[in-house]
Design an enzyme around this catalytic site. Structure first.
Site, PDB file in Angstrom:
ATOM      1  N   CYS A  76       0.817  -1.214   0.000  1.00 35.26           N
ATOM      2  CA  CYS A  76       0.000   0.000   0.000  1.00 35.26           C
ATOM      3  C   CYS A  76       0.847   1.260   0.000  1.00 35.26           C
ATOM      4  CB  CYS A  76      -0.936  -0.009   1.210  1.00 35.26           C
ATOM      5  SG  CYS A  76      -1.899   1.514   1.396  1.00 35.26           S
ATOM      6  N   CYS A  81      -1.680   1.788  -2.892  1.00 34.09           N
ATOM      7  CA  CYS A  81      -2.665   2.849  -2.634  1.00 34.09           C
ATOM      8  C   CYS A  81      -2.084   4.261  -2.669  1.00 34.09           C
ATOM      9  CB  CYS A  81      -3.318   2.637  -1.269  1.00 34.09           C
ATOM     10  SG  CYS A  81      -3.736   0.944  -0.867  1.00 34.09           S
ATOM     11  N   LYS A  84      -0.416   5.369  -6.079  1.00 29.11           N
ATOM     12  CA  LYS A  84      -1.503   5.300  -7.072  1.00 29.11           C
ATOM     13  C   LYS A  84      -2.444   6.491  -6.946  1.00 29.11           C
ATOM     14  CE  LYS A  84      -5.072   3.705  -5.706  1.00 29.11           C
ATOM     15  NZ  LYS A  84      -5.513   2.312  -5.705  1.00 29.11           N
ATOM     16  N   TYR A 209      -8.596  -3.828 -10.958  1.00 29.38           N
ATOM     17  CA  TYR A 209      -8.678  -2.419 -10.597  1.00 29.38           C
ATOM     18  C   TYR A 209      -7.314  -1.747 -10.672  1.00 29.38           C
ATOM     19  CZ  TYR A 209      -7.063  -3.459  -5.807  1.00 29.38           C
ATOM     20  OH  TYR A 209      -6.325  -3.850  -4.712  1.00 29.38           O
ATOM     21  N   GLU A 213      -6.729   1.470 -12.977  1.00 26.06           N
ATOM     22  CA  GLU A 213      -6.261   2.690 -12.307  1.00 26.06           C
ATOM     23  C   GLU A 213      -4.968   3.195 -12.940  1.00 26.06           C
ATOM     24  OE1 GLU A 213      -8.019   2.061  -7.781  1.00 26.06           O
ATOM     25  OE2 GLU A 213      -6.080   1.218  -8.302  1.00 26.06           O
ATOM     26  N   HIS A 478     -27.012  20.081  -0.423  1.00 27.88           N
ATOM     27  CA  HIS A 478     -27.199  20.609  -1.779  1.00 27.88           C
ATOM     28  C   HIS A 478     -26.217  21.746  -2.069  1.00 27.88           C
ATOM     29  CE1 HIS A 478     -29.466  21.327  -5.441  1.00 27.88           C
ATOM     30  NE2 HIS A 478     -29.509  22.622  -5.154  1.00 27.88           N
ATOM     31  N   GLU A 483     -25.959  13.746  -2.552  1.00 29.04           N
ATOM     32  CA  GLU A 483     -27.381  13.911  -2.244  1.00 29.04           C
ATOM     33  C   GLU A 483     -28.269  13.139  -3.214  1.00 29.04           C
ATOM     34  OE1 GLU A 483     -29.582  17.577  -2.813  1.00 29.04           O
ATOM     35  OE2 GLU A 483     -28.085  18.293  -4.246  1.00 29.04           O
TER      36      GLU A 483
END
Length: 503
Positions: A76, A81, A84, A209, A213, A478, A483
């Protein structure tokens, strides 16, 4: 990725081999020895030390075929992670610069990207994290040993600095090695983040993934990028959502070679790489040249050098991973395994960290709490990010039956996309629910900006038994993309248009 022994040990040196052994009185010097200095192993060791245990961590990184090597922290921190996400951010900034002109920013001259500047900054940050981990171990009085660990017996751990495979590392799956030229001319995600020069025109082999990515940020910084897909993208994820991710990538500029299987990689006299592959749709061979070939076809655990079977630790023969119980225990009472190395465990940093901490607390008698691996949220950081928690639509159908689930969905347009005149065709929300009753939410899926931030917030609701009613009763903020989840009301079963109109 970590495995540990709950025993007391004594260190003894023999040339370049170090041994953890019992002394003549039968006592030991360590309560806990952790093999693997990734996120999970570090979290477990520090937690155990805070609870009064005497702890040692063994971690060693064998250089990749290309000579790439890094410090403590595991995949990671060093090749996953963290680098990346930073390179993904670099690509997002490139898109933002293009959008900025629609918002009135005057940007003189063409926009260009300098790989070396980005790479140096990212690598310096990773090194700072390596240093930080070592300082934390020292502060918590955890003994850090830069050696490869293996088991001599259930109470003895050997540490070696001799050349060999990295213990508990995850390496490129072995089938790749059968392709001529793959190893000598290719790179993996172990290398891409540590390149000092731009990889140039790149072929990414695989549709995991990690593959998508990497292809996404390479495209985003202006490099010609092709993804070679053997079967389906994002295996294990909701396939409708996976299709939206790759559709957006194609519109974004990433090329895809579907249903293609690589055959060979040859280096031409000009220095470029000629890749030959079979198009399974036509049965014909195809060729093209690239500056770099990135293999991203998944990782396999390197458990053979651990001496596990010799001491009775059972493995899954097919995957090579360690068979573990709900409490991370193995078939040997004082040996535990958690993180990516455990059979059936999600290969995610946060689960390894939490599992490691909980294990340390249980071993210290502080709790009986087990790690809950259900409903763990995750995000794929592709150009259009995809966040999810819970079951995919396919999994929900398989477990509950198609007639027993209801799927609510919506196509929406982020406000940020409007002025920039960006296509939002793949910005989509899906909420998979049990049909009838309070309509408990089984899965939540979101493609759009900041998907990780959106999904993380809703993930907590899954721990509280969130229902569609709870979602609808939540007042949205909002104007945000998040939302739109609180307003979802059109079911797939209804056949009505799910496009959001108005603000």
């Amino acid at each position: 990725m970590a495995a540990l022994c709950r025993v007391r040990h004594r260190w003894k040196r023999t040339n370049c081999i170090q041994l953890l052994t019992r002394n003549l009185t039968g006592t030991f010097d360590y309560d806990l020895v952790v093999i693997g200095g990734g996120s999970g192993g570090l979290a477990c060791s520090k937690e155990a030390a805070q609870l009064g245990q005497k702890v040692a961590v063994l971690d060693y990184v064998e250089p990749s075929v290309k000579g790439t090597k890094w410090g403590i922290g595991g995949t990671c921190v060093n090749v996953g992670c963290i680098p990346k996400k930073l390179m993904h951010q670099a690509a997002l900034l490139g898109t933002a610069l293009k959008d900025a002109q629609k918002y009135g920013w005057q940007i003189p001259g063409p926009i260009s990207h300098d790989w070396s500047t980005m790479a140096e900054a990212v690598q310096n940050h990773v090194r700072s994290l390596n240093w930080g981990h070592r300082v934390q171990l020292q502060d918590k009085e955890v003994k850090y040993l830069n050696v490869k660990g293996s088991l001599l017996d259930e109470h003895t751990v050997k540490g070696s600095t001799r050349t060999g495979k990295e213990v508990l590392s995850l390496t490129v799956l072995f089938p790749v090695l059968q392709i001529p030229g793959a190893v000598e001319h290719g790179i993996t995600s172990d290398d891409i983040f540590w390149l000092k020069e731009s990889p140039g025109k790149t072929l990414v082999v695989g549709a995991s993934y990690v593959a998508l990515e990497c292809a996404g940020f390479l495209t985003g910084i202006g490099l010609e990028t092709t993804v070679m897909v053997r079967s389906i993208p994002l295996r294990g994820f909701d396939q409708q959502m996976a299709g939206l991710v790759t559709d957006y990538m194609e519109a974004y500029g990433t090329k895809f070679s579907w249903r293609s299987v690589p055959k060979s990689v040859d280096k031409l006299s000009s220095g470029v790489l000629q890749v030959t592959w079979t198009d399974e749709q036509t049965g014909k061979d195809q060729r093209d040249t690239f500056d770099s070939v990135l293999w991203a076809v998944g990782r396999a655990p390197e458990t053979k050098t651990l001496g596990l079977e010799k001491v009775g630790v059972k493995l899954n023969k097919e995957s090579g991973k360690i068979l573990v119980a709900a409490d991370e225990s193995t078939s040997v009472p004082n040996i535990y395994a958690f993180g990516d190395i455990g059979e059936g465990r999600p290969e995610l940093t946060p689960t390894a960290i939490k599992a490691g901490k909980l294990l340390a607390r249980r071993l210290a008698g502080q709790t009986n709490e087990l790690m809950n691996y259900d409903n763990v949220a995750t995000t794929v950081f592709t150009p259009l990010e995809y966040g999810c928690v819970g079951l995919s639509e396919e999994e929900a159908e398989s477990r509950h039956g198609k007639d027993s689930i209801e799927v609510y969905h919506a196509f929406y347009k982020p406000l940020e996309f409007t002025v920039a005149e960006r296509d939002a065709s793949q910005c989509y929300i899906k909420v998979v629910c049990k049909r009838g009753g309070d309509q408990r939410i089984l899965g939540l899926h979101f493609t759009g900006p900041n998907a990780g931030e959106v999904t993380q917030g809703f993930a907590m609701g899954f721990q509280c038994g969130a229902t569609l009613t709870h979602l609808k009763e939540t007042v949205g903020i909002h104007p945000t993309c998040a939302e739109e989840l609180t307003k979802v009301n059109v079911s797939k079963r209804s056949g009505l248009d799910a496009t959001v109109t108005g603000c």
